[in-house]
Design a protein around this motif. Structure first.
Motif, PDB file in Angstrom:
ATOM      1  N   TYR A  70       0.840  -1.196   0.000  1.00  0.00           N
ATOM      2  CA  TYR A  70       0.000   0.000   0.000  1.00  0.00           C
ATOM      3  C   TYR A  70       0.877   1.248   0.000  1.00  0.00           C
ATOM      4  O   TYR A  70       1.957   1.272   0.608  1.00  0.00           O
ATOM      5  N   PRO A 107      -8.931  13.540  -3.745  1.00  0.00           N
ATOM      6  CA  PRO A 107      -8.761  12.080  -3.780  1.00  0.00           C
ATOM      7  C   PRO A 107      -7.293  11.699  -3.872  1.00  0.00           C
ATOM      8  O   PRO A 107      -6.504  12.386  -4.529  1.00  0.00           O
ATOM      9  N   GLU A 108      -6.910  10.617  -3.196  1.00  0.00           N
ATOM     10  CA  GLU A 108      -5.504  10.213  -3.181  1.00  0.00           C
ATOM     11  C   GLU A 108      -5.043   9.730  -4.553  1.00  0.00           C
ATOM     12  O   GLU A 108      -3.868   9.838  -4.887  1.00  0.00           O
ATOM     13  N   ARG A 146     -13.748   4.716   6.440  1.00  0.00           N
ATOM     14  CA  ARG A 146     -12.788   3.731   6.938  1.00  0.00           C
ATOM     15  C   ARG A 146     -11.708   4.409   7.775  1.00  0.00           C
ATOM     16  O   ARG A 146     -11.258   5.511   7.465  1.00  0.00           O
ATOM     17  N   GLU A 195     -14.864   0.306   9.808  1.00  0.00           N
ATOM     18  CA  GLU A 195     -15.526   0.470   8.515  1.00  0.00           C
ATOM     19  C   GLU A 195     -17.015   0.711   8.737  1.00  0.00           C
ATOM     20  O   GLU A 195     -17.684  -0.085   9.399  1.00  0.00           O
ATOM     21  N   THR A 211     -10.292   7.703   5.789  1.00  0.00           N
ATOM     22  CA  THR A 211     -10.674   7.926   4.393  1.00  0.00           C
ATOM     23  C   THR A 211     -12.178   7.769   4.210  1.00  0.00           C
ATOM     24  O   THR A 211     -12.844   7.061   4.983  1.00  0.00           O
ATOM     25  N   GLU A 223     -14.288   6.413   0.995  1.00  0.00           N
ATOM     26  CA  GLU A 223     -14.010   5.729  -0.258  1.00  0.00           C
ATOM     27  C   GLU A 223     -15.306   5.543  -1.050  1.00  0.00           C
ATOM     28  O   GLU A 223     -16.308   5.051  -0.517  1.00  0.00           O
ATOM     29  N   ASP A 266     -17.103   4.109  -4.582  1.00  0.00           N
ATOM     30  CA  ASP A 266     -16.923   3.079  -5.600  1.00  0.00           C
ATOM     31  C   ASP A 266     -18.179   2.969  -6.450  1.00  0.00           C
ATOM     32  O   ASP A 266     -19.292   2.907  -5.924  1.00  0.00           O
ATOM     33  N   SER A 301     -13.210   4.061  -8.781  1.00  0.00           N
ATOM     34  CA  SER A 301     -13.053   3.979  -7.336  1.00  0.00           C
ATOM     35  C   SER A 301     -12.137   5.102  -6.869  1.00  0.00           C
ATOM     36  O   SER A 301     -11.053   5.282  -7.418  1.00  0.00           O
ATOM     37  N   SER A 347     -10.583   7.329  -3.325  1.00  0.00           N
ATOM     38  CA  SER A 347     -10.375   7.358  -1.890  1.00  0.00           C
ATOM     39  C   SER A 347      -9.972   8.766  -1.474  1.00  0.00           C
ATOM     40  O   SER A 347      -9.013   9.331  -2.006  1.00  0.00           O
ATOM     41  N   PRO A 379      -8.649  10.886   1.558  1.00  0.00           N
ATOM     42  CA  PRO A 379      -8.097  10.905   2.922  1.00  0.00           C
ATOM     43  C   PRO A 379      -8.366  12.240   3.604  1.00  0.00           C
ATOM     44  O   PRO A 379      -8.452  13.288   2.953  1.00  0.00           O
TER      45      PRO A 379
END
Length: 242
Positions: free
Chosen positions: A7, A26-27, A137, A159, A200, A202, A204, A229, A231, A233
């Motif tokens: 990761y 978004p990352e 999350r 989560e 985060t 997330e 999708d 998708s 994510s 943070p």
């Protein structure tokens, strides 16, 4: 909880304050393939194949062979660049989307409103119903070494589903609103050299194929920068003592 190996810990950026709220980044947002890159790649290809042509000519002493090989290589590279630019022009979404949060930074025990919007480009639409999900999350990200090689693992420790809804075919954009609560007994954001706590949101979209509404009506598949998708943070601060 799930583990994600190899990761890459995202960089936290201070969100932009807008009239609608704080805009999270978004990352996995990256700069797409743009026209300047096309020009630079074509110029670099011309230089490289000129050098290759010189070597071939020195080796074979045949100018026609050198010109033919280098010309064919440059043409193939040029066509590949044109195709990449064409894919960018047919990308499905206008951008990576906006995720707005009512306050920032977030705090343990706090309740917040979020809003997500992602328009499709003019002429693009979903060809079938899709499932849109958003999840809050909290993860622990640990880096350790196997010999001399670093390995980073993300362990999801909290989560909470936020939304799970159907996006109808022929929609021109993706949008949802939700409320989030940060449990007061959770761990705030933390970053060190080999251990971090990452929060985060997330998003999708479970959707495989996108189509164009142009006259050709050909299927358009999302290229790498058309992320389905995403994510986002963000920072969660501890509760301040009163």
């Amino acid at each position: 909880m799930n583990q994600i190996h190899s990761y890459t810990l995202p960089k936290l950026k201070v969100p932009e304050k807008t009239p609608e709220g704080f805009k999270l980044i978004p990352e996995n947002s990256q700069k797409p393939y743009l026209f300047p890159h096309f020009i630079v790649n074509c110029f670099a290809s011309a230089v490289i194949f000129s050098f290759i042509g010189g070597f071939i000519y020195d080796f074979s002493n045949n100018l026609n062979i050198a010109v033919a090989i280098c010309g064919a290589g440059f043409i193939l590279t040029f066509l590949a660049n044109v195709w990449s630019l064409r894919l960018y022009n047919k990308r499905t979404f206008e951008h990576s989307g906006k995720l707005l949060v009512s306050e920032y930074p977030l705090k343990l025990g706090g309740s917040y409103q979020i809003r997500y919007r992602r328009p499709l480009r003019l002429g693009a639409t979903l060809n079938q119903n899709a499932c849109l999900k958003a999840v809050l999350r909290c993860s622990e990200v640990v880096t350790y070494y196997i010999g001399t090689d670093p390995e980073t693992v993300r362990q999801i420790i909290l989560e909470k589903p936020l939304i799970n809804q159907t996006v109808l075919a022929d929609t021109q954009g993706i949008e949802f609103k939700a409320s989030i609560e940060i449990p007061n007994n959770s761990t705030p954001s933390f970053r060190a050299d080999h251990n971090s706590i990452l929060w985060t949101i997330e998003v999708d979209l479970n959707q495989e194929e996108l189509v164009s509404t142009e006259k050709t009506n050909r299927a358009v598949y999302g290229p790498d920068w058309d992320y389905i998708s995403l994510s986002f943070p963000f920072t969660v601060d501890p509760i301040l003592a009163s």
